[in-house]
Write an enzyme that holds these catalytic residues in place. Sequence first.
Site, PDB file in Angstrom:
ATOM      1  N   ASP A 146      -5.731 -38.649  -4.669  1.00  0.00           N
ATOM      2  CA  ASP A 146      -4.810 -39.519  -5.833  1.00  0.00           C
ATOM      3  C   ASP A 146      -3.259 -39.304  -5.303  1.00  0.00           C
ATOM      4  OD1 ASP A 146      -3.323 -40.304  -7.987  1.00  0.00           O
ATOM      5  OD2 ASP A 146      -4.407 -38.823  -9.370  1.00  0.00           O
ATOM      6  N   GLU A 180      -7.472 -32.918  -9.458  1.00  0.00           N
ATOM      7  CA  GLU A 180      -7.138 -32.679 -10.579  1.00  0.00           C
ATOM      8  C   GLU A 180      -8.334 -31.857 -11.406  1.00  0.00           C
ATOM      9  OE1 GLU A 180      -4.471 -34.479 -14.527  1.00  0.00           O
ATOM     10  OE2 GLU A 180      -5.441 -35.834 -12.911  1.00  0.00           O
ATOM     11  N   ASN A 221     -10.479 -38.406  -8.479  1.00  0.00           N
ATOM     12  CA  ASN A 221      -9.560 -37.694  -9.472  1.00  0.00           C
ATOM     13  C   ASN A 221     -10.623 -37.644 -10.600  1.00  0.00           C
ATOM     14  OD1 ASN A 221      -8.098 -36.610 -11.498  1.00  0.00           O
ATOM     15  ND2 ASN A 221      -6.103 -37.442 -10.690  1.00  0.00           N
ATOM     16  N   ASP A 225      -5.581 -44.558  -5.785  1.00  0.00           N
ATOM     17  CA  ASP A 225      -6.143 -43.571  -4.960  1.00  0.00           C
ATOM     18  C   ASP A 225      -6.466 -44.091  -3.418  1.00  0.00           C
ATOM     19  OD1 ASP A 225      -7.311 -41.699  -7.221  1.00  0.00           O
ATOM     20  OD2 ASP A 225      -7.249 -43.589  -7.941  1.00  0.00           O
ATOM     21  N   ASP A 259     -10.144 -40.880 -16.263  1.00  0.00           N
ATOM     22  CA  ASP A 259      -9.581 -42.457 -16.069  1.00  0.00           C
ATOM     23  C   ASP A 259      -9.222 -43.019 -14.715  1.00  0.00           C
ATOM     24  OD1 ASP A 259      -7.876 -40.288 -15.393  1.00  0.00           O
ATOM     25  OD2 ASP A 259      -6.117 -40.883 -16.595  1.00  0.00           O
ATOM     26  N   HIS A 260      -9.843 -42.121 -13.818  1.00  0.00           N
ATOM     27  CA  HIS A 260     -10.050 -42.802 -12.262  1.00  0.00           C
ATOM     28  C   HIS A 260     -11.537 -43.010 -12.020  1.00  0.00           C
ATOM     29  CE1 HIS A 260      -6.266 -41.344 -10.625  1.00  0.00           C
ATOM     30  NE2 HIS A 260      -6.184 -40.695 -11.959  1.00  0.00           N
ATOM     31  N   ASN A 283      -0.778 -41.016  -6.485  1.00  0.00           N
ATOM     32  CA  ASN A 283       0.170 -41.331  -7.445  1.00  0.00           C
ATOM     33  C   ASN A 283       1.302 -42.369  -7.352  1.00  0.00           C
ATOM     34  OD1 ASN A 283      -0.554 -40.358 -10.180  1.00  0.00           O
ATOM     35  ND2 ASN A 283      -0.348 -38.275  -9.291  1.00  0.00           N
TER      36      ASN A 283
END
Length: 309
Positions: free
Chosen positions: A151, A38, A11, A222, A251-252, A153
């Site tokens: 991802d 993203e 991501n 992930d 942030d991944h 989530n």
Amino acid sequence: MASRVKIATFNINGVNTRLPALLEWLRREQPDVACLQELKAPEDAFPADAIAEAGYGAIWHGQKSWNGVAILARDAEPVEIGRGLPGDPDDLQSRYIEAAVGGIVVVCLYLPNGNPQPGPKFDYKLAWMDRLHQRAQQWFDSGQPVVMAGDYNVVPTDEDIYNPKSWRKDALLQPESRERYQRLLDQGWTDAVRHVFGEERVYTFWDYFRQHWERDAGLRIDHLLLNAELLPRLRSAGVDRWVRGQAKPSDHAPTWIELAPPKATRPTAKSAKSTKQTAKKTTKKAAKKTGAKKAATKTPAKRTRRAAQ
């Protein structure tokens, strides 16, 4: 492709904003296939030229400001199978794309976050996962080697988060989200990273706030799911944590698997076309069946484990 095939999911959280970081990761780690989520870029703003200069062919499904997914292939061109998760023609969000790469069906997905919950965003997440179950079952039954990477989530269990207490109301940990993720595993899919790491904690995401990265307060959201045809080739898995420790990072962190080469000869463009045709047949059969229904410096730069043989 190399003797071993490395497939990663990342991501990127803004493909143009973090293009230098993406190119550095591609140069340093050289994944054979990279699934990006993203993108936050419309179709005509995807940095295809820069990625091509790095040695990667690409297909992408963009969207302005939000979402967006892409599949990159090193020294190859992904053969697109489809884009957009089937089942809801009114869903215009760019969250799903499929391609054939080197004889493997690669599904790249960006599952809805679902926050705040309860509410329409959480309802959309659950409905999206229900549609994913239908497509996943088609791929599982296709006889093709398939990986569904992205991802998701979803934090599958409390062992996949540093401390679940402060996240209990988050959509990522809700029983409904976890139950739907488990339903994918119940179809027969294998969570490759968990399969390799066993009970060891491993994270792929660290929030920007409250020093989550510095404290290694992470989550595992992930995932790379393998079907029965691909699982026997799994050799190792890991997380490129060093990417999260760079300046202005996503942030991944990239999460990856390594696969042994297939026993057969290297697939040709003709076999890739055959894979795409098989996918279309699979979709048509399913449609008939269902009708019209809708880094902290003290932490390692990598986390890597070999799969048990």
